[in-house]
Write an enzyme that holds these catalytic residues in place. Structure first.
Site, short mmCIF file in Angstrom:
data_model
loop_
_atom_site.label_atom_id
_atom_site.label_comp_id
_atom_site.label_asym_id
_atom_site.label_seq_id
_atom_site.Cartn_x
_atom_site.Cartn_y
_atom_site.Cartn_z
N HIS A 14 0.84 -1.19 0.00
CA HIS A 14 0.00 0.00 0.00
C HIS A 14 0.88 1.25 0.00
O HIS A 14 2.10 1.18 0.15
CB HIS A 14 -0.96 0.01 1.20
CG HIS A 14 -0.33 0.30 2.51
ND1 HIS A 14 -1.01 0.78 3.60
CD2 HIS A 14 0.97 0.19 2.93
CE1 HIS A 14 -0.20 0.94 4.62
NE2 HIS A 14 1.00 0.59 4.25
N CYS A 33 6.05 5.97 4.65
CA CYS A 33 4.84 5.27 4.19
C CYS A 33 4.21 5.94 2.98
O CYS A 33 3.27 5.42 2.38
CB CYS A 33 3.82 5.16 5.32
SG CYS A 33 4.43 4.22 6.71
N HIS A 39 4.88 -0.01 -0.42
CA HIS A 39 5.69 -0.92 0.40
C HIS A 39 4.76 -1.99 0.94
O HIS A 39 3.54 -1.80 0.98
CB HIS A 39 6.39 -0.15 1.53
CG HIS A 39 5.42 0.51 2.45
ND1 HIS A 39 4.88 1.74 2.19
CD2 HIS A 39 4.86 0.08 3.61
CE1 HIS A 39 4.03 2.06 3.15
NE2 HIS A 39 3.99 1.06 4.03
N HIS A 41 3.38 -5.25 3.56
CA HIS A 41 3.19 -5.70 4.94
C HIS A 41 2.64 -7.12 4.94
O HIS A 41 1.96 -7.53 4.01
CB HIS A 41 2.17 -4.82 5.68
CG HIS A 41 2.63 -3.43 5.91
ND1 HIS A 41 3.56 -3.10 6.87
CD2 HIS A 41 2.30 -2.27 5.31
CE1 HIS A 41 3.77 -1.80 6.85
NE2 HIS A 41 3.01 -1.27 5.91
N ASP A 79 -4.71 -10.73 -0.84
CA ASP A 79 -3.35 -11.29 -0.84
C ASP A 79 -2.60 -10.96 -2.13
O ASP A 79 -3.09 -11.19 -3.23
CB ASP A 79 -3.41 -12.81 -0.63
CG ASP A 79 -2.06 -13.38 -0.26
OD1 ASP A 79 -1.32 -12.71 0.50
OD2 ASP A 79 -1.73 -14.48 -0.73
N HIS A 80 -1.40 -10.44 -1.95
CA HIS A 80 -0.50 -10.09 -3.05
C HIS A 80 -1.08 -9.03 -3.98
O HIS A 80 -0.79 -9.03 -5.18
CB HIS A 80 -0.06 -11.35 -3.81
CG HIS A 80 0.96 -12.14 -3.03
ND1 HIS A 80 0.63 -12.83 -1.90
CD2 HIS A 80 2.28 -12.31 -3.21
CE1 HIS A 80 1.71 -13.40 -1.41
NE2 HIS A 80 2.74 -13.10 -2.18
N GLU A 126 -0.91 -4.42 11.17
CA GLU A 126 0.01 -4.24 10.03
C GLU A 126 1.44 -4.46 10.52
O GLU A 126 2.29 -4.95 9.79
CB GLU A 126 -0.18 -2.82 9.49
CG GLU A 126 0.68 -2.45 8.33
CD GLU A 126 0.50 -0.98 7.98
OE1 GLU A 126 -0.46 -0.68 7.24
OE2 GLU A 126 1.28 -0.14 8.45
NI NI Z 1 2.64 0.66 5.49
#
Ligand code: NI
Length: 138
Positions: A14, A33, A39, A41, A79-80, A126
């Site tokens: 995200h 961020c 990036h 998580h 996911d992904h 997260e």
């Molecule tokens: Ni983040």
């Protein structure tokens, strides 16, 4: 009344960015961020249900049925993925963990089967340091 909390996991990327704010303000607000290319998580989602123990099965919920629902509506969905661009909900939402938790709660509560125990709350982490909790009744 018994509560069960079951954990699920997915990995996604995200970027924290508010389009209405300037690049400088976004950078000041979100720091690293706000990295333009996002990036990732490893998210941990906790689904908390509450209900009576079924006298025949001795269980509060059919875990396989609950897993199937949560995997379809949440894990496989996110996911992904790059949350900002891949998920239609986030075209207009900021991809913070708390907003993601609300979206997950909504994706579950709208299809939650009548014969399941009550969906009590959704928790989302997260990082190990923060857990957001989205209760069903606010
Ligand atoms: Ni983040």
């Amino acid at each position: 009344m018994i509560q069960l909390t079951r954990a699920y996991f997915f990995s996604a990327s995200h970027r924290l960015h508010v389009p209405q704010f300037s690049d400088e303000k976004n950078q000041a607000l979100f720091g690293k961020c706000n990295n333009p290319h996002g990036h990732g998580h490893n998210y941990r989602v906790e689904i908390c249900v509450k209900g009576e123990i079924d006298p025949m099965s001795g269980r509060v919920v059919d875990l396989a049925a609950m897993d199937s629902l949560v995997n379809d509506r949440v894990v496989k969905y996110f996911d992904h993925k790059y949350i900002n661009q891949d998920m239609p909900e986030f075209k207009t939402l900021v991809a913070t963990t708390e907003v993601l938790g609300e979206v997950i709660h909504e994706r579950l509560s709208t299809v939650w089967p009548k014969d399941f125990p009550t969906l009590d709350k959704v928790g989302i982490q997260e990082t190990k340091r923060n857990r957001f909790t989205i209760p069903s009744s606010k």
